[in-house]
Design a protein around this motif. Sequence first.
Motif, short mmCIF file in Angstrom:
data_model
loop_
_atom_site.label_atom_id
_atom_site.label_comp_id
_atom_site.label_asym_id
_atom_site.label_seq_id
_atom_site.Cartn_x
_atom_site.Cartn_y
_atom_site.Cartn_z
N SER A 128 0.93 -1.11 -0.03
CA SER A 128 -0.08 -0.11 0.03
C SER A 128 0.77 1.28 -0.07
CB SER A 128 -0.77 0.07 1.29
OG SER A 128 -1.53 1.15 1.29
N GLY A 129 0.62 2.36 -0.75
CA GLY A 129 1.16 3.43 -1.00
C GLY A 129 2.50 3.56 -1.74
N ARG B 217 2.38 0.01 9.18
CA ARG B 217 3.20 -1.18 9.68
C ARG B 217 2.31 -2.13 10.05
NH1 ARG B 217 4.80 -3.11 13.98
NH2 ARG B 217 3.35 -1.60 15.32
N ILE B 218 1.18 -2.03 10.66
CA ILE B 218 0.46 -3.23 11.12
C ILE B 218 -0.24 -3.86 9.92
CG2 ILE B 218 -1.85 -3.48 12.58
CD1 ILE B 218 -0.72 -1.27 14.26
N ARG B 219 -0.56 -2.91 8.92
CA ARG B 219 -1.19 -3.46 7.71
C ARG B 219 -0.21 -4.31 6.91
NH1 ARG B 219 -4.27 -0.54 2.93
NH2 ARG B 219 -4.70 -2.52 1.70
N ASP B 220 0.95 -4.18 6.82
CA ASP B 220 1.99 -4.91 6.27
C ASP B 220 2.13 -6.03 7.10
OD1 ASP B 220 2.34 -2.78 4.44
OD2 ASP B 220 4.33 -2.18 5.26
N GLN B 221 2.37 -6.31 8.26
CA GLN B 221 2.53 -7.15 9.18
C GLN B 221 0.93 -8.27 8.94
OE1 GLN B 221 2.91 -5.94 13.12
NE2 GLN B 221 5.00 -5.68 12.59
N GLU B 222 0.00 -7.56 8.78
CA GLU B 222 -1.24 -8.29 8.65
C GLU B 222 -1.53 -9.11 7.30
OE1 GLU B 222 -4.40 -5.88 9.55
OE2 GLU B 222 -4.17 -6.14 11.99
N ASP B 223 -1.10 -8.38 6.14
CA ASP B 223 -0.92 -8.76 5.00
C ASP B 223 -0.10 -10.16 4.84
OD1 ASP B 223 -3.15 -7.12 3.96
OD2 ASP B 223 -1.58 -5.66 2.95
#
Length: 195
Positions: free
Chosen positions: A26-27, A138-144
């Motif tokens: 994302s981004g 950062r959290i989204r990257d970990q969850e993905d």
Amino acid sequence: MKHPLSEELLSSLKSRTPKIAISGKSGCGNTTVSGLVARTLGFQVINYTFRNLARDRGMSFQELHTKAGQDPAWDRYLDAKQVELAGPGNCVLGSRLAIWILEDADLRVYLTASPDVRAERIRQREGGSLQEVLEATRIRDQEDHRRYQDLYTIDNNDYAFSDLIINTDGLLPGAIAGIISQALIEKLDLPSEDS
């Protein structure tokens, strides 16, 4: 507006029915760049998302998001649908997993950007403070990462197999689209506009 590539080159390119897969977190510019590459080449952009799926199934995005969190079949269906839509070729599939799931892609491109640049782009699009967006990203990257590992055993931090890796920091989307378009022309061994 004159098309940036000659009609002869576009015709030759389209006769090969190529598929381009563009991924990134994302981004990094996936959606913007995928659309620009598709327009540059006269291709279809494949961007079938959970929002499209929710609309097609007559449910709200939030309802589908909740169901998808409980049942990985929704993710698998969405990814299979994207591959199906890319089937005929002359397309750009832009998604987080495109370079992994579009196995017959002619060109695999991975876009990167620094955490600060990604967060600023997301903040401009969605609002919020830079610190909040940095943490949420950062959290989204970990969850993905965890989700892709669980679903497909895909490590989305391992993209070294890509044909092209572009750090989008400081590059305009049009320049990135130009790099990708030229890479496809070279990979298919077509004569470039300069020759």
